[in-house]
Write an enzyme that holds these catalytic residues in place. Structure first.
Site, PDB file in Angstrom:
ATOM      1  N   ARG A   1      23.545  -7.877 -27.728  1.00  0.00           N
ATOM      2  CA  ARG A   1      22.985  -9.127 -28.255  1.00  0.00           C
ATOM      3  C   ARG A   1      21.880  -8.865 -29.250  1.00  0.00           C
ATOM      4  O   ARG A   1      21.492  -9.720 -30.033  1.00  0.00           O
ATOM      5  CB  ARG A   1      22.388 -10.007 -27.122  1.00  0.00           C
ATOM      6  CG  ARG A   1      23.350 -10.484 -26.055  1.00  0.00           C
ATOM      7  CD  ARG A   1      24.579 -11.103 -26.631  1.00  0.00           C
ATOM      8  NE  ARG A   1      25.669 -10.145 -26.672  1.00  0.00           N
ATOM      9  CZ  ARG A   1      26.753 -10.297 -27.421  1.00  0.00           C
ATOM     10  NH1 ARG A   1      26.872 -11.322 -28.231  1.00  0.00           N
ATOM     11  NH2 ARG A   1      27.713  -9.400 -27.406  1.00  0.00           N
TER      12      ARG A   1
ATOM     13  N   GLN B   1      34.024  -6.580 -23.087  1.00  0.00           N
ATOM     14  CA  GLN B   1      33.191  -7.756 -22.837  1.00  0.00           C
ATOM     15  C   GLN B   1      33.817  -8.691 -21.809  1.00  0.00           C
ATOM     16  O   GLN B   1      33.543  -9.891 -21.786  1.00  0.00           O
ATOM     17  CB  GLN B   1      32.936  -8.514 -24.134  1.00  0.00           C
ATOM     18  CG  GLN B   1      32.064  -7.739 -25.099  1.00  0.00           C
ATOM     19  CD  GLN B   1      31.618  -8.591 -26.274  1.00  0.00           C
ATOM     20  OE1 GLN B   1      30.782  -9.477 -26.150  1.00  0.00           O
ATOM     21  NE2 GLN B   1      32.192  -8.320 -27.429  1.00  0.00           N
TER      22      GLN B   1
ATOM     23  N   LYS C   1      34.548 -11.480 -35.265  1.00  0.00           N
ATOM     24  CA  LYS C   1      35.745 -11.933 -34.575  1.00  0.00           C
ATOM     25  C   LYS C   1      36.137 -13.361 -34.946  1.00  0.00           C
ATOM     26  O   LYS C   1      37.288 -13.633 -35.315  1.00  0.00           O
ATOM     27  CB  LYS C   1      35.467 -11.853 -33.069  1.00  0.00           C
ATOM     28  CG  LYS C   1      36.552 -12.382 -32.213  1.00  0.00           C
ATOM     29  CD  LYS C   1      36.023 -12.587 -30.811  1.00  0.00           C
ATOM     30  CE  LYS C   1      34.954 -13.643 -30.820  1.00  0.00           C
ATOM     31  NZ  LYS C   1      34.812 -14.351 -29.546  1.00  0.00           N
ATOM     32  N   THR C   2      35.177 -14.276 -34.871  1.00  0.00           N
ATOM     33  CA  THR C   2      35.476 -15.671 -35.157  1.00  0.00           C
ATOM     34  C   THR C   2      35.921 -15.834 -36.610  1.00  0.00           C
ATOM     35  O   THR C   2      36.831 -16.599 -36.908  1.00  0.00           O
ATOM     36  CB  THR C   2      34.241 -16.545 -34.899  1.00  0.00           C
ATOM     37  OG1 THR C   2      33.734 -16.222 -33.608  1.00  0.00           O
ATOM     38  CG2 THR C   2      34.598 -18.013 -34.935  1.00  0.00           C
TER      39      THR C   2
ATOM     40  N   ASP D   1      41.522 -16.952 -28.590  1.00  0.00           N
ATOM     41  CA  ASP D   1      40.213 -16.314 -28.680  1.00  0.00           C
ATOM     42  C   ASP D   1      39.832 -15.778 -27.295  1.00  0.00           C
ATOM     43  O   ASP D   1      40.313 -16.285 -26.282  1.00  0.00           O
ATOM     44  CB  ASP D   1      39.204 -17.388 -29.122  1.00  0.00           C
ATOM     45  CG  ASP D   1      37.889 -16.784 -29.561  1.00  0.00           C
ATOM     46  OD1 ASP D   1      37.841 -15.564 -29.772  1.00  0.00           O
ATOM     47  OD2 ASP D   1      36.915 -17.545 -29.696  1.00  0.00           O
ATOM     48  N   GLU D   2      38.972 -14.783 -27.226  1.00  0.00           N
ATOM     49  CA  GLU D   2      38.479 -14.249 -25.950  1.00  0.00           C
ATOM     50  C   GLU D   2      39.620 -13.981 -24.975  1.00  0.00           C
ATOM     51  O   GLU D   2      39.599 -14.399 -23.820  1.00  0.00           O
ATOM     52  CB  GLU D   2      37.498 -15.233 -25.292  1.00  0.00           C
ATOM     53  CG  GLU D   2      36.345 -15.665 -26.162  1.00  0.00           C
ATOM     54  CD  GLU D   2      35.208 -14.656 -26.213  1.00  0.00           C
ATOM     55  OE1 GLU D   2      35.420 -13.496 -25.796  1.00  0.00           O
ATOM     56  OE2 GLU D   2      34.130 -15.023 -26.691  1.00  0.00           O
TER      57      GLU D   2
END
Length: 796
Positions: free
Chosen positions: A629, A267, A41-42, A225-226
DNA sequence: CGATCGCGGATTTTT
DNA sequence: TCCGCGATCG
């Protein structure tokens, strides 16, 4: 040329990065990227910015990129400067709060704020509220400060001022009234809280057309973002800035901007602090974005990913996404059923040792839990076994009392009207200003509607003398440091305020003195990083000096920085230590091996969540975050009995364990369902009578155990509680569980109550006359019943 | 003014 | 159970 930017992207990432920001009609075209966990994503977000710039579609100053944490913003800037030969420092990349602060600094006049406005963090805000309530003589039993704080924050996050609230009852009316009084107090003092930063800049943009148009025209590309973590106000802010606010007629004098939103509805775990996943759906409807799903996962092995996918498919109401990996099945997910929390911890220790022996680094092992209270017992076991560990989430640097004291002095140099700072240090270190004097200033300040600082200099008599001394001290420090550099100012203040001296004379003040010294270093580092000093313009991009952009003093900038970026909360990075943290703080991180502990009903999913709107789905997403994770190994554990709030509780295994694909699982203990008391294993049985921890252990001094602990953390250190000599093989497990059979019922048993009807026992706690059962009634829901009183009968 | 006692509260967290 | 806060005492 730019093709090398895209060289290492997979097709879906590449598609996302190169989505046309303009449609065939020449209008801005927005995008929504559904980015699954571990899907890069980043990277996509950053490459998008680089691609836009490199292809000449926008210049660096035309980009606005918003994140939620400073860490994410820094990461983005770092990666961006690695991709392009540009200076990212002058770019508008930052957190919502950081960018709003920037906006308000530049336009403080139009926003109705003094140029020296200070930012209240959550602690400061609470003390401001307590002070307000005291001043208004409001009963803080009836109107608890914490509750008012929450009330204010949530109203602001919905974009509502006190007057705009619809109040249902007297209580709410009073709260709204207090909210208004609070805002007035802040205004008089020249301070803004976190939510105010956003609301104030929202209002600034909304009401000031010139400024709004200026920024709308400038930021033709807005990246977020997010996105699933945005709240209502942040979304409204975005709409305003991107020129999509439907409530404004003639929006398009500036035209609209292309928004590039990246998020993952699966998420979304911050509803409790106002985040609203609904924003993703709203965005779909209102922006008609092009959608790209990133479903290729680069993190986890197959069984782990299958487990995550299977679990999350139990949620309704998803945008829909399924992660896939090229990395084979890998190890199965291991599940351990422990008889007690001590046994669970002992098992963790053994597994960790085995992993470390097999060559896995300790930093690559994470122990996750739902709530912080669970860490204690785990820390204890790790400590006893001499396994280095690191706990996330303690006090952060700028939140430490001594640092806050020093900052309060510095803030008074900038803005003497900041009563919160005044109150914090007027008598710290003590200088003979007692409660009486304080009351006198407060009365005087109220009478003349001025700040405490101003009032203090007008008082006479005994109070006037001592307070006058304090005012003179601060004035003196301000004058004396007028031409100093920031680090010099900081040093001068911590010396002359008497803080250093105070802590030097204190028994355990050495750490605090060191932290104060560290503050000078932080100031030095800040100056270097922010490019202040000899060449302040070096950081400025061409065209950056748009009208209204003002330079702030290094001190002002540093104080903002201290409020907006509280510093690291994971001390001693670099040490090879096992990582302990809540599932929430694990979001965004990855580890080779992950243990998710305490998978019990009531804990995870947390009991409170069951009564919340969509609470269970959020818990499930939390579990999804936890699972994703893990890269190679995932362990899940639960326990039959657990000490909580001083009482032993018996919980059923988490329902989430039933929502996992059995093909990917491996039970390390026989799978137990209703036969709760049967599963014996080497980690402690009910019959094992251990000595308590207090017996036979030696206490160790911190200095001897520094290897293992964050020496900068205020978190209770295990070394202070209990140390121990001996090997882990003799680990003592104290079974807090009473002998079974003390209860007339077992968990899972069906029962009948004369009033509530049929139900099933879901929990047992307490002893003898105090014994209680938790029963989930078919018609009346979950209740705790006192067994000595309740008329409960067992049925089949 | 500092130390000590007693009470209440106890998901999750960033800014 | 246990931590942090506020009130109260010496």
């Amino acid at each position: 040329m730019y093709s090398d930017l895209l060289a290492n992207l997979n097709p879906e990432q590449r598609e996302a990065v190169t989505l046309p920001p303009v449609n065939q009609h020449g209008q801005a075209q927005s995008a929504l990227i559904l980015a699954g966990a571990g899907s890069g994503k980043t990277r996509v977000l950053t490459t998008r910015i680089a691609w836009l710039i490199q292809t000449g579609q926008v210049s660096p100053i035309g980009v606005l990129a918003v994140t939620f944490t400073n860490k994410a913003a820094k990461e983005m800037m770092l990666r961006l400067s690695a991709m392009l030969p540009i200076n990212t420092r002058g770019m508008w990349i930052g957190t919502f709060h950081g960018l709003c602060n920037r906006l308000l600094r530049a336009h403080h006049k139009e926003a109705g704020l003094p140029s020296t406005f200070q930012i209240l963090d959550t602690q400061d805000q609470l003390s401001a509220i307590k002070r307000l309530l005291k001043g208004l003589k409001v009963d803080d039993e009836k109107y608890p400060p914490k509750q008012l704080q929450y009330f204010i924050a949530h109203a602001k996050e919905r974009g509502q001022r006190a007057r705009e609230l619809s109040v249902g009852d007297d209580f709410q009316a009073k709260m709204a009234q207090l909210y208004e009084a609070y805002d007035e107090q802040c205004q008089r003092e020249g301070v803004v809280d976190f939510a105010e930063l956003l609301l104030r800049s929202y209002e600034l943009l909304k009401h000031n057309e010139a400024i709004r148009t200026h920024y709308q025209e400038r930021f033709r590309h807005i990246l977020i973002d997010e996105f699933q973590d945005t709240n209502a106000l942040q979304y409204a802010w975005l709409k305003l800035l991107s020129g999509h606010d439907a409530s404004r007629i003639n929006v398009s004098s500036a035209g609209s901007s292309a928004v590039f939103a990246v998020g993952d509805d699966d998420q979304s775990i911050y509803a409790f602090r106002g985040a609203d996943v609904e924003n993703m759906r709203l965005y779909e409807q209102q922006y008609h974005p092009m959608m790209v799903k990133l479903e290729q996962n680069y993190r986890s092995h197959g069984h782990i990913l299958d487990t995550a996918n299977y679990l999350i498919s139990n949620n309704t109401d998803r945008l829909g996404k399924n992660l896939r990996t090229d990395a084979g099945h890998g190890e199965p997910v291991r599940i351990f059923d422990a008889p007690s929390d001590h046994a669970e911890a002992a098992w963790l220790v053994d597994e960790i040792k085995a992993l470390v022996n097999s060559g896995i680094k300790r930093t690559e092992i994470a122990l996750l839990y739902r709530s912080n209270a669970q860490s204690r017992i785990i820390e204890h076991a790790l400590f006893s076994a001499a396994i280095p560990y690191r706990v996330y989430g303690g006090l952060r640097f700028f939140e430490r009392a001594e640092i806050k004291h020093a900052l309060a002095y510095l803030r008074l140099l900038e803005n003497p009207n900041d009563d919160t700072s005044f109150s914090r240090v007027v008598n710290f270190p003590t200088r003979g200003i007692g409660a009486r004097s304080i009351e006198a200033v407060q009365d005087a300040a109220r009478a003349q509607n001025s700040s405490l600082y101003l009032a203090a200099s007008t008082l006479d008599g005994k109070a006037g003398a001592s307070l006058g001394g304090f005012v003179r001290l601060v004035d003196h420090m301000r004058e004396a440091t007028r031409h100093n550099t920031l680090p010099e100012t900081v040093e001068f203040v911590i010396q002359n305020s008497g803080l250093i001296q105070h802590y030097l004379s204190e028994r355990e003040g050495q750490d605090r003195v060191e932290n104060l010294q560290e503050l000078i270093n932080a100031a030095t580092a800040f100056i270097a990083e922010e490019g202040y000093g000899q060449d302040a313009t070096a950081a400025t991009l061409p065209g950056e000096n748009a009208p209204g952009i003002v330079e702030v003093s290094p001190l002002a900038a540093f104080l903002s920085h201290a409020s907006l970026e509280a510093g690291d909360n994971q001390a001693q990075a670099g040490q090879d230590a096992v990582q302990l943290m809540t599932v929430h703080s694990a979001k965004g991180l990855e580890f080779t091996s992950v243990f998710i502990t305490g998978l019990e009903e009531g804990l995870f999913p947390h009991e409170n969540s069951v009564n919340e709107q969509n609470g269970l789905e959020e818990e499930r997403r939390l579990m999804y975050v936890a699972i994703t994770r893990a890269k190679e190994r995932l362990y899940l554990s639960h326990t039959q009995s657990r000490m909580l709030h001083g009482q032993v509780r018996y919980n059923m295994p988490s329902r989430f364990l039933e929502e996992l694909p059995s093909d990917s699982l491996k039970w390390l203990t026989p799978k137990v369902k209703d036969a709760r008391w049967g599963g014996g294993n080497s980690y402690g049985n009910a019959g094992r009578s251990g000595s308590t921890w207090q017996d036979g252990y030696t206490r160790q001094r911190d200095s001897e155990t520094n290897d293992f602990f964050d020496s900068g953390s205020d978190r209770q250190r295990p070394a202070k509680q209990l140390g121990r000599v001996g090997s882990a093989s003799t680990t003592v497990t104290r079974m807090a569980a009473p002998p079974r059979g003390n209860y007339p019922f077992t968990i899972g048993q069906n029962v009948f109550h004369t009033k509530f009807g049929e139900g099933r026992v879901t929990g047992l706690e307490g002893n003898d006359a105090d014994a209680r059962a938790q029963v989930n009634f078919k018609r009346h829901g979950v209740k705790w019943l006192q067994l000595s009183i309740a008329k409960l009968a067992a049925i089949n």
